[in-house]
Design a protein around this motif. Structure first.
Motif, PDB file in Angstrom:
ATOM      1  N   VAL A  14      -5.817  31.685  16.100  1.00 56.47           N
ATOM      2  CA  VAL A  14      -4.446  31.188  16.238  1.00 56.47           C
ATOM      3  C   VAL A  14      -4.449  29.679  16.468  1.00 56.47           C
ATOM      4  O   VAL A  14      -3.644  28.946  15.880  1.00 56.47           O
ATOM      5  CB  VAL A  14      -3.718  31.926  17.387  1.00 56.47           C
ATOM      6  CG1 VAL A  14      -2.377  31.295  17.682  1.00 56.47           C
ATOM      7  CG2 VAL A  14      -3.568  33.397  17.046  1.00 56.47           C
ATOM      8  N   ILE A  15      -5.343  29.203  17.298  1.00 56.61           N
ATOM      9  CA  ILE A  15      -5.432  27.767  17.584  1.00 56.61           C
ATOM     10  C   ILE A  15      -5.711  26.994  16.300  1.00 56.61           C
ATOM     11  O   ILE A  15      -5.075  25.977  16.027  1.00 56.61           O
ATOM     12  CB  ILE A  15      -6.512  27.484  18.636  1.00 56.61           C
ATOM     13  CG1 ILE A  15      -6.059  28.014  19.995  1.00 56.61           C
ATOM     14  CG2 ILE A  15      -6.836  25.998  18.708  1.00 56.61           C
ATOM     15  CD1 ILE A  15      -7.147  28.045  21.032  1.00 56.61           C
ATOM     16  N   ARG A  16      -6.651  27.460  15.515  1.00 54.83           N
ATOM     17  CA  ARG A  16      -6.998  26.762  14.274  1.00 54.83           C
ATOM     18  C   ARG A  16      -5.821  26.743  13.300  1.00 54.83           C
ATOM     19  O   ARG A  16      -5.568  25.737  12.642  1.00 54.83           O
ATOM     20  CB  ARG A  16      -8.240  27.377  13.651  1.00 54.83           C
ATOM     21  CG  ARG A  16      -9.470  27.142  14.512  1.00 54.83           C
ATOM     22  CD  ARG A  16     -10.737  27.741  13.929  1.00 54.83           C
ATOM     23  NE  ARG A  16     -11.815  27.697  14.896  1.00 54.83           N
ATOM     24  CZ  ARG A  16     -12.464  26.608  15.271  1.00 54.83           C
ATOM     25  NH1 ARG A  16     -12.154  25.442  14.747  1.00 54.83           N
ATOM     26  NH2 ARG A  16     -13.438  26.672  16.159  1.00 54.83           N
ATOM     27  N   LYS A  17      -5.078  27.823  13.216  1.00 52.87           N
ATOM     28  CA  LYS A  17      -3.895  27.867  12.351  1.00 52.87           C
ATOM     29  C   LYS A  17      -2.795  26.959  12.890  1.00 52.87           C
ATOM     30  O   LYS A  17      -2.095  26.290  12.119  1.00 52.87           O
ATOM     31  CB  LYS A  17      -3.394  29.304  12.213  1.00 52.87           C
ATOM     32  CG  LYS A  17      -4.332  30.158  11.384  1.00 52.87           C
ATOM     33  CD  LYS A  17      -3.914  31.594  11.344  1.00 52.87           C
ATOM     34  CE  LYS A  17      -4.912  32.355  10.483  1.00 52.87           C
ATOM     35  NZ  LYS A  17      -4.955  33.753  10.711  1.00 52.87           N
ATOM     36  N   TYR A  18      -2.631  26.922  14.189  1.00 44.67           N
ATOM     37  CA  TYR A  18      -1.644  26.051  14.840  1.00 44.67           C
ATOM     38  C   TYR A  18      -1.940  24.594  14.513  1.00 44.67           C
ATOM     39  O   TYR A  18      -1.056  23.846  14.099  1.00 44.67           O
ATOM     40  CB  TYR A  18      -1.722  26.304  16.350  1.00 44.67           C
ATOM     41  CG  TYR A  18      -0.669  25.630  17.186  1.00 44.67           C
ATOM     42  CD1 TYR A  18       0.481  26.305  17.543  1.00 44.67           C
ATOM     43  CD2 TYR A  18      -0.849  24.342  17.674  1.00 44.67           C
ATOM     44  CE1 TYR A  18       1.445  25.719  18.348  1.00 44.67           C
ATOM     45  CE2 TYR A  18       0.105  23.742  18.475  1.00 44.67           C
ATOM     46  CZ  TYR A  18       1.252  24.432  18.811  1.00 44.67           C
ATOM     47  OH  TYR A  18       2.188  23.843  19.611  1.00 44.67           O
ATOM     48  N   ILE A  19      -3.193  24.199  14.676  1.00 45.42           N
ATOM     49  CA  ILE A  19      -3.611  22.822  14.385  1.00 45.42           C
ATOM     50  C   ILE A  19      -3.380  22.500  12.918  1.00 45.42           C
ATOM     51  O   ILE A  19      -2.825  21.450  12.583  1.00 45.42           O
ATOM     52  CB  ILE A  19      -5.090  22.609  14.749  1.00 45.42           C
ATOM     53  CG1 ILE A  19      -5.274  22.691  16.264  1.00 45.42           C
ATOM     54  CG2 ILE A  19      -5.612  21.283  14.214  1.00 45.42           C
ATOM     55  CD1 ILE A  19      -6.731  22.772  16.689  1.00 45.42           C
ATOM     56  N   ASP A  20      -3.785  23.396  12.050  1.00 43.40           N
ATOM     57  CA  ASP A  20      -3.625  23.172  10.610  1.00 43.40           C
ATOM     58  C   ASP A  20      -2.159  22.976  10.247  1.00 43.40           C
ATOM     59  O   ASP A  20      -1.804  22.030   9.538  1.00 43.40           O
ATOM     60  CB  ASP A  20      -4.219  24.348   9.826  1.00 43.40           C
ATOM     61  CG  ASP A  20      -4.084  24.153   8.334  1.00 43.40           C
ATOM     62  OD1 ASP A  20      -4.556  23.110   7.824  1.00 43.40           O
ATOM     63  OD2 ASP A  20      -3.499  25.038   7.671  1.00 43.40           O
ATOM     64  N   CYS A  29      -0.818  15.458  15.662  1.00 43.52           N
ATOM     65  CA  CYS A  29      -2.185  14.970  15.902  1.00 43.52           C
ATOM     66  C   CYS A  29      -2.858  15.876  16.936  1.00 43.52           C
ATOM     67  O   CYS A  29      -3.387  15.419  17.941  1.00 43.52           O
ATOM     68  CB  CYS A  29      -2.176  13.508  16.348  1.00 43.52           C
ATOM     69  SG  CYS A  29      -1.191  13.203  17.817  1.00 43.52           S
ATOM     70  N   TRP A  30      -2.787  17.178  16.681  1.00 44.14           N
ATOM     71  CA  TRP A  30      -3.310  18.158  17.615  1.00 44.14           C
ATOM     72  C   TRP A  30      -4.827  18.232  17.541  1.00 44.14           C
ATOM     73  O   TRP A  30      -5.402  18.263  16.455  1.00 44.14           O
ATOM     74  CB  TRP A  30      -2.721  19.534  17.317  1.00 44.14           C
ATOM     75  CG  TRP A  30      -1.293  19.631  17.704  1.00 44.14           C
ATOM     76  CD1 TRP A  30      -0.207  19.312  16.936  1.00 44.14           C
ATOM     77  CD2 TRP A  30      -0.786  20.041  18.964  1.00 44.14           C
ATOM     78  NE1 TRP A  30       0.944  19.502  17.641  1.00 44.14           N
ATOM     79  CE2 TRP A  30       0.625  19.953  18.893  1.00 44.14           C
ATOM     80  CE3 TRP A  30      -1.373  20.470  20.145  1.00 44.14           C
ATOM     81  CZ2 TRP A  30       1.440  20.288  19.955  1.00 44.14           C
ATOM     82  CZ3 TRP A  30      -0.555  20.813  21.203  1.00 44.14           C
ATOM     83  CH2 TRP A  30       0.837  20.712  21.110  1.00 44.14           C
ATOM     84  N   THR A  31      -5.454  18.282  18.698  1.00 47.90           N
ATOM     85  CA  THR A  31      -6.885  18.559  18.788  1.00 47.90           C
ATOM     86  C   THR A  31      -7.034  20.013  19.225  1.00 47.90           C
ATOM     87  O   THR A  31      -6.070  20.641  19.670  1.00 47.90           O
ATOM     88  CB  THR A  31      -7.562  17.661  19.836  1.00 47.90           C
ATOM     89  OG1 THR A  31      -7.016  17.974  21.136  1.00 47.90           O
ATOM     90  CG2 THR A  31      -7.367  16.187  19.517  1.00 47.90           C
ATOM     91  N   LYS A  37      -4.705  24.451  25.181  1.00 46.44           N
ATOM     92  CA  LYS A  37      -3.894  24.373  26.402  1.00 46.44           C
ATOM     93  C   LYS A  37      -2.476  24.850  26.137  1.00 46.44           C
ATOM     94  O   LYS A  37      -1.907  25.600  26.917  1.00 46.44           O
ATOM     95  CB  LYS A  37      -3.871  22.942  26.942  1.00 46.44           C
ATOM     96  CG  LYS A  37      -5.146  22.533  27.624  1.00 46.44           C
ATOM     97  CD  LYS A  37      -5.026  21.113  28.153  1.00 46.44           C
ATOM     98  CE  LYS A  37      -6.306  20.651  28.797  1.00 46.44           C
ATOM     99  NZ  LYS A  37      -6.177  19.264  29.305  1.00 46.44           N
ATOM    100  N   ARG A  38      -1.885  24.411  25.039  1.00 41.53           N
ATOM    101  CA  ARG A  38      -0.506  24.756  24.707  1.00 41.53           C
ATOM    102  C   ARG A  38      -0.349  26.261  24.486  1.00 41.53           C
ATOM    103  O   ARG A  38       0.541  26.893  25.053  1.00 41.53           O
ATOM    104  CB  ARG A  38      -0.071  23.981  23.464  1.00 41.53           C
ATOM    105  CG  ARG A  38       1.210  24.441  22.868  1.00 41.53           C
ATOM    106  CD  ARG A  38       2.359  24.289  23.820  1.00 41.53           C
ATOM    107  NE  ARG A  38       3.328  23.436  23.201  1.00 41.53           N
ATOM    108  CZ  ARG A  38       4.275  22.810  23.828  1.00 41.53           C
ATOM    109  NH1 ARG A  38       4.384  22.919  25.112  1.00 41.53           N
ATOM    110  NH2 ARG A  38       5.121  22.079  23.202  1.00 41.53           N
TER     111      ARG A  38
END
Length: 114
Positions: A14-20, A29-31, A37-38
């Motif tokens: 989910v994090i990787r999809k969110y960043i993408d 500019c999400w890391t 954290k979010r």
């Protein structure tokens, strides 16, 4: 369409999809760390209420000061909260240094009872 409950097991995906999405579609500019954290905050979100008979006694101010102290000590640079949008609440939060985030809107939908 397949729905999957958000859990610790699928958090990385989910994090990787969110960043993408946010970096490519919303000029973000999400890391990985910030996105983690979010999303983890959303997973563990809790509600805090100061009951009306305790208003204007300093409890809300003391609570926010303690939350700020804890979050700063843990490296946070920003606090967001969701509040009732009325004069009383807006006055309180503005006195605490909060501002209305114009780019966020709370959305709701009421279902009629059958």
């Amino acid at each position: 369409m397949k729905y999957v409950e958000l859990s610790e097991k699928n958090l990385d995906s989910v994090i990787r999809k969110y960043i993408d999405y946010y970096n490519s579609c919303e000029e973000g500019c999400w890391t990985y760390e910030k996105a983690y954290k979010r999303i983890h905050q959303v997973m563990t979100m809790e509600e805090i209420v100061i009951f009306s008979n305790y208003h204007n006694q300093g409890y809300g101010t003391a609570l926010l000061m303690e939350l700020e102290r804890i979050t700063r000590n843990n490296g946070a640079e920003h606090i967001e909260l969701i509040s009732v949008n009325d004069e009383h609440h807006m006055h309180f939060y503005k006195n605490q240094g909060f501002y209305s985030a114009g780019n966020l809107t709370m959305m709701g939908k009421h279902f009629a009872l059958k």
